[in-house]
Design a protein around this motif. Structure first.
Motif, PDB file in Angstrom:
ATOM      1  N   ILE A  58      39.091 -30.610  -5.191  1.00  0.00           N
ATOM      2  CA  ILE A  58      39.309 -30.761  -3.646  1.00  0.00           C
ATOM      3  C   ILE A  58      40.066 -30.506  -3.315  1.00  0.00           C
ATOM      4  N   ASN A  59      41.226 -32.226  -3.704  1.00  0.00           N
ATOM      5  CA  ASN A  59      42.588 -32.582  -3.189  1.00  0.00           C
ATOM      6  C   ASN A  59      43.787 -30.929  -3.540  1.00  0.00           C
ATOM      7  N   TRP A  60      43.511 -30.513  -4.065  1.00  0.00           N
ATOM      8  CA  TRP A  60      44.148 -28.939  -4.283  1.00  0.00           C
ATOM      9  C   TRP A  60      44.152 -28.716  -3.300  1.00  0.00           C
ATOM     10  N   TYR A  61      42.705 -28.222  -2.932  1.00  0.00           N
ATOM     11  CA  TYR A  61      42.698 -27.255  -1.513  1.00  0.00           C
ATOM     12  C   TYR A  61      43.470 -27.848  -0.616  1.00  0.00           C
ATOM     13  N   ILE A  62      42.701 -28.940  -0.343  1.00  0.00           N
ATOM     14  CA  ILE A  62      43.605 -29.853   1.181  1.00  0.00           C
ATOM     15  C   ILE A  62      44.580 -29.806   0.978  1.00  0.00           C
ATOM     16  N   GLU A  63      45.512 -30.131  -0.121  1.00  0.00           N
ATOM     17  CA  GLU A  63      46.856 -30.031   0.146  1.00  0.00           C
ATOM     18  C   GLU A  63      47.647 -29.603   0.459  1.00  0.00           C
ATOM     19  N   HIS A  64      46.991 -27.565   0.260  1.00  0.00           N
ATOM     20  CA  HIS A  64      47.652 -26.393  -0.026  1.00  0.00           C
ATOM     21  C   HIS A  64      47.340 -26.234   1.463  1.00  0.00           C
ATOM     22  N   ARG A  88      46.962 -28.244   3.869  1.00  0.00           N
ATOM     23  CA  ARG A  88      47.422 -28.223   4.764  1.00  0.00           C
ATOM     24  C   ARG A  88      48.724 -28.130   4.643  1.00  0.00           C
ATOM     25  N   LEU A  89      49.492 -26.932   3.834  1.00  0.00           N
ATOM     26  CA  LEU A  89      51.411 -26.874   3.463  1.00  0.00           C
ATOM     27  C   LEU A  89      50.795 -25.636   4.224  1.00  0.00           C
ATOM     28  N   ALA A  90      49.906 -25.076   4.364  1.00  0.00           N
ATOM     29  CA  ALA A  90      49.565 -23.829   5.095  1.00  0.00           C
ATOM     30  C   ALA A  90      50.097 -23.852   6.687  1.00  0.00           C
ATOM     31  N   GLU A  91      49.214 -24.707   6.825  1.00  0.00           N
ATOM     32  CA  GLU A  91      49.291 -25.753   8.153  1.00  0.00           C
ATOM     33  C   GLU A  91      50.412 -26.045   8.740  1.00  0.00           C
ATOM     34  N   GLN A  92      51.351 -26.473   8.073  1.00  0.00           N
ATOM     35  CA  GLN A  92      53.036 -27.053   7.881  1.00  0.00           C
ATOM     36  C   GLN A  92      53.567 -25.807   8.562  1.00  0.00           C
ATOM     37  N   ALA A  93      52.960 -24.526   7.321  1.00  0.00           N
ATOM     38  CA  ALA A  93      54.173 -23.702   7.810  1.00  0.00           C
ATOM     39  C   ALA A  93      52.891 -22.729   9.175  1.00  0.00           C
ATOM     40  N   LEU A 153      35.179 -24.982   1.932  1.00  0.00           N
ATOM     41  CA  LEU A 153      36.217 -25.420   3.406  1.00  0.00           C
ATOM     42  C   LEU A 153      35.525 -26.437   4.362  1.00  0.00           C
ATOM     43  N   SER A 154      34.140 -26.762   4.394  1.00  0.00           N
ATOM     44  CA  SER A 154      34.112 -27.669   5.482  1.00  0.00           C
ATOM     45  C   SER A 154      34.879 -29.176   5.058  1.00  0.00           C
ATOM     46  N   ALA A 155      34.993 -29.280   3.961  1.00  0.00           N
ATOM     47  CA  ALA A 155      35.389 -30.626   3.482  1.00  0.00           C
ATOM     48  C   ALA A 155      37.005 -30.132   4.084  1.00  0.00           C
ATOM     49  N   VAL A 156      37.564 -29.345   3.984  1.00  0.00           N
ATOM     50  CA  VAL A 156      39.352 -28.386   4.204  1.00  0.00           C
ATOM     51  C   VAL A 156      38.806 -28.713   6.001  1.00  0.00           C
ATOM     52  N   ALA A 157      37.923 -28.392   6.422  1.00  0.00           N
ATOM     53  CA  ALA A 157      37.830 -28.780   8.189  1.00  0.00           C
ATOM     54  C   ALA A 157      37.916 -29.681   8.223  1.00  0.00           C
ATOM     55  N   ALA A 158      37.311 -30.750   7.698  1.00  0.00           N
ATOM     56  CA  ALA A 158      37.287 -32.281   7.477  1.00  0.00           C
ATOM     57  C   ALA A 158      38.687 -32.825   7.595  1.00  0.00           C
ATOM     58  N   THR A 167      41.942 -31.060   7.919  1.00  0.00           N
ATOM     59  CA  THR A 167      42.881 -30.008   8.429  1.00  0.00           C
ATOM     60  C   THR A 167      42.310 -30.013  10.258  1.00  0.00           C
ATOM     61  N   SER A 168      43.931 -29.211  11.364  1.00  0.00           N
ATOM     62  CA  SER A 168      43.109 -29.408  12.388  1.00  0.00           C
ATOM     63  C   SER A 168      43.768 -28.090  13.025  1.00  0.00           C
ATOM     64  N   HIS A 169      44.601 -27.290  12.886  1.00  0.00           N
ATOM     65  CA  HIS A 169      44.515 -25.968  13.166  1.00  0.00           C
ATOM     66  C   HIS A 169      44.370 -24.547  12.291  1.00  0.00           C
ATOM     67  N   ILE A 170      44.110 -24.452  11.049  1.00  0.00           N
ATOM     68  CA  ILE A 170      44.376 -23.681   9.857  1.00  0.00           C
ATOM     69  C   ILE A 170      43.058 -22.873  10.519  1.00  0.00           C
ATOM     70  N   GLY A 171      42.949 -21.185  10.269  1.00  0.00           N
ATOM     71  CA  GLY A 171      41.394 -20.694  10.149  1.00  0.00           C
ATOM     72  C   GLY A 171      41.477 -20.983   8.788  1.00  0.00           C
ATOM     73  N   LEU A 172      40.087 -20.774   8.468  1.00  0.00           N
ATOM     74  CA  LEU A 172      38.948 -21.124   7.657  1.00  0.00           C
ATOM     75  C   LEU A 172      38.073 -19.948   7.104  1.00  0.00           C
ATOM     76  N   VAL A 173      38.485 -19.235   5.570  1.00  0.00           N
ATOM     77  CA  VAL A 173      37.796 -18.197   6.244  1.00  0.00           C
ATOM     78  C   VAL A 173      37.281 -17.698   4.817  1.00  0.00           C
ATOM     79  N   GLY A 174      35.832 -17.613   4.571  1.00  0.00           N
ATOM     80  CA  GLY A 174      35.257 -17.369   3.486  1.00  0.00           C
ATOM     81  C   GLY A 174      34.470 -16.208   3.197  1.00  0.00           C
ATOM     82  N   THR A 175      33.952 -15.809   2.002  1.00  0.00           N
ATOM     83  CA  THR A 175      33.539 -14.995   1.093  1.00  0.00           C
ATOM     84  C   THR A 175      32.437 -15.309   0.714  1.00  0.00           C
ATOM     85  N   LEU A 176      31.743 -14.262   1.552  1.00  0.00           N
ATOM     86  CA  LEU A 176      30.489 -14.155   0.574  1.00  0.00           C
ATOM     87  C   LEU A 176      29.225 -12.661   0.833  1.00  0.00           C
TER      88      LEU A 176
END
Lengths: 450, 450
Positions: free
Chosen positions: B38-44, B46-51, B82-87, B89-98
């Motif tokens: 999960i840390n890999w996803y959170i890190e990436h 956040r990088l996308a959010e910074q950009a 995505l729920s873990a990433v939501a907690a 990050t602050s701005h970036i959209g979170l799109v999941g496939t289902l």
């Protein structure tokens, strides 16, 4: 043979925002949108973690009406909620409730398995079968599954999920760049389950976490519920009303487990605990009495009705004996409904008395921090509980419990002063389950077959 | 009438750990357990959010075999991830496939609704119907749903979920302690849906988020897939192979949407983009060529086979024309399979050529940062794309894209230099959908009925 460690008290905290009753939300200290505010959950999970609690616990049910209690009307879903909490905590266990009646085992295995990876071994699943009959109509069915069928499905469902969790042996992924071997294909296993209720091929696209598999909780109190708990549970969220009832439940559940060949020490019995705490016993008693005086009888009747699938109790005379419900089918929260009927008859309760007795999460532990701690010790030593799951309705009680009761329990050597591990299994003193496809498990199976 | 803002480029990033192909995981710069960390996803994220990216995107499919590509073999589940990433990050959209083929609409509505509350209005749902036929056997079915049936179910499924998301009007919860009114019962609405495939009563126990409802994405490329996209999508993850194909898809999809009475500007067409970036075009071309040279033909054939439900292409002559598959039923990734057959015939490809063409996420944008930015601008201005979703296989390309390509796009006024809002809808320029039970919606319906 696992060496027997000293028996340790376990503590959990139900996080349920504005509360599972009809009154708590009016407390000005409770943010009225707590049930849908992830920050409220994160904050409270962190507080529980600072106090070294074993776990936080999320209850759930997939059906509401306009008369449902405030928290249940509008709340976050357990898996998404706990994943967010997982990312913002480090040690505390994360137990979510999910029904086996209206989900697919493959999806449940994936989501709890994923939560277990995200939290690095802190996930637990509270297995329920759904009491409220109206849930059926949210899932394309006119009729709710019959109580016995629900429990048979639950047993098979958990079997399937646990089988899927073992899809990969622990060393299935060499990830060897030099040889180009990501997966050792011989260590990926299909389940190929075909049972009475489910047919699931597998494998699951997820390896096991640090704790092997999520911990199984169970809360059913009917005879079927207890048999399910005895068969599958590693923790039970018990509904024990008093010390003697607690001892009887504890002995009964562990005996049922032993009869199935399980080690009864590996099922932790954790009754719900609703505390009212103040500096002195007198103060606490006064607070509890005032809370009773402020209750709305109509809301209490609604709450009692919930155990009977929202049966309408408002049509009966409040001061006549508890009504005869022999015509009402008990296919909802059956264990709870049966207990209400039995106790009302035994104690000759009026409907009003029954409403006060069963229509609220009534505080059963009332007193000073010393009194509360002594009562917890009595239940623990007396084998009425292996610990408790706090259901806090008054926000201040959570703070008093953490700051005043926990230190007493620690001084007495009953409760940890720090975490010794960082998985839910390590907190609960439960072993990591052997993967059924491992060499060790294969040898055990071969010996058993001889 | 909403005032038309200047057209803006949108950027998303697929996060898929060790990659959706069979080769990427061998890159020493990529942690080999990224797909379950999960840390890999959170890190990436956040990088996308910074950009200032619009969104991160998680692909999914509920079926694997021992030959599945590494990322898919062992990965986190989208909603929990995505729920873990939501907690965190602050701005970036979170799109999941289902998939709509193997879930219950009520559970999907709850989980995406909950993610939308947890992220405070940043959730998106990429609606798929599941290509791989083997998935059926993970869900108690011997046969996968037929392609047409899958798309009919998907349409109704999304309808139901969107109906459930409107269960509460936005002012349904006065939470007035003085009067004891938590809920205004007149503003809780049952759905009472009874359709060809689903029957769901509701209401959902969840209020709407800041963005009203999660954003609907869709990725299907068959005729049925495009019709579904035209009907429901607010964003599409397109598979456009080149500029002309991109323009044709863009025009076709928006025409289909307009024909259904929708505003075509409110469907954002976002093709996948696999970049290879270096200081100079020559360097980038050399890197891309070297990557081609390192490919394993067996793995490419497995990947091509996936579109045909893991059809075994290893039995054919590699240097003969692409095999005749007229006996193979296309009930898997139908649009993709049809395209492979069509292009192979049109261009007279051998199997080997087809494997290199379709058996990898081949880098289509190769060059210096300036070249990549110019190509993006050409697609955007030429109406082949409203933006792109990056599928990065070489880790360094993501850094070069953020640090070198994005600033050029910003200088040219194509891409934001900061977020203007904090919901996914605000990033994508999509309006908050009116609640169907609101006063305004009721008036619109009354006028339409006159």
């Amino acid at each position: 043979m696992v060496e027997q460690a000293k028996r340790q008290l376990h503590l959990g905290a139900i996080l349920e925002g504005v509360g599972a009753d009809h009154h708590s939300w009016q407390d000005p200290d409770l943010p009225s949108d707590a049930s849908i505010d992830i920050n409220w959950y994160i904050e409270h999970a962190r507080l529980a973690e600072q106090a070294k609690f074993d776990l936080v616990f999320i209850v759930d049910s997939p059906y509401i009406t306009p008369d449902t209690a405030p928290h249940f009307l509008n709340r976050l879903e357990p898996l998404t909620l706990l994943s967010a909490v997982a990312a913002t905590t480090s040690h505390i266990g994360l137990v979510g409730t999910l029904t086996t009646s209206y989900w697919e085992p493959y999806n449940v295995a994936r989501q709890f398995g994923s939560l277990d990876q995200i939290s690095r071994g802190r996930a637990g699943w509270n297995v329920v079968t759904t009491g409220l009959e109206g849930a059926a109509r949210n899932y394309g069915r006119e009729e709710h599954f019959d109580h016995k069928v629900r429990y048979a499905r639950a047993r098979e469902f958990v079997d399937v999920v646990q089988g899927l969790w073992d899809s990969y042996e622990d060393d299935a992924f060499p990830r060897d760049r030099a040889t180009g071997t990501f997966l050792d294909k011989s260590k990926q296993h299909r389940l190929d389950h075909k049972g009475a209720h489910f047919s699931v091929a597998g494998p699951l696209a997820l390896s096991r976490s640090k704790q092997g598999q999520p911990v199984i909780f169970q809360a059913g109190d009917s005879s079927e519920g207890r048999n399910l708990g005895a068969a599958i549970a590693e923790g039970t969220f018990a509904a024990s009303q008093d010390f003697e009832a607690g001892r009887a439940y504890y002995a009964d559940l562990k005996a049922r487990a032993a009869a199935l060949g399980r080690n009864p020490d590996l099922i932790k019995v954790l009754p719900g605990l609703v505390p009212t705490i103040a500096e002195t016993d007198e103060e606490a008693q006064a607070i509890a009495a005032a809370a009773q005086g402020a209750l709305d009888i109509g809301k209490l009747l609604t709450q009692v009705g919930r155990a009977f699938n929202y049966h309408d109790f408002s049509v009966y005379d409040l001061d006549a004996p508890f009504p005869d419900l022999s015509g009402v089918t008990l296919n909802s929260y059956k264990g709870q409904a049966e207990r209400i009927i039995r106790v009302a008859a035994e104690e000759k309760l009026t409907l009003r008395q029954a409403a006060y007795r069963f229509g609220q999460w009534k505080s059963d532990f009332v007193g000073s921090p010393e009194t509360i701690a002594a009562e917890i010790e009595r239940w623990f030593v007396g084998r009425a509980a292996d610990g408790f799951i706090l259901r806090v309705t008054r926000p201040g009680d959570f703070a008093l419990f953490r700051e005043r009761v926990v230190p007493i329990l620690q001084e007495r050597g009953l409760f940890r002063t720090d975490y010794e591990g960082d998985t839910l299994r390590s907190h609960l003193g439960l072993p990591v389950p052997e993967n059924r496809h491992s060499e060790a498990a294969r040898q055990t199976q071969a010996i058993a077959a001889e």
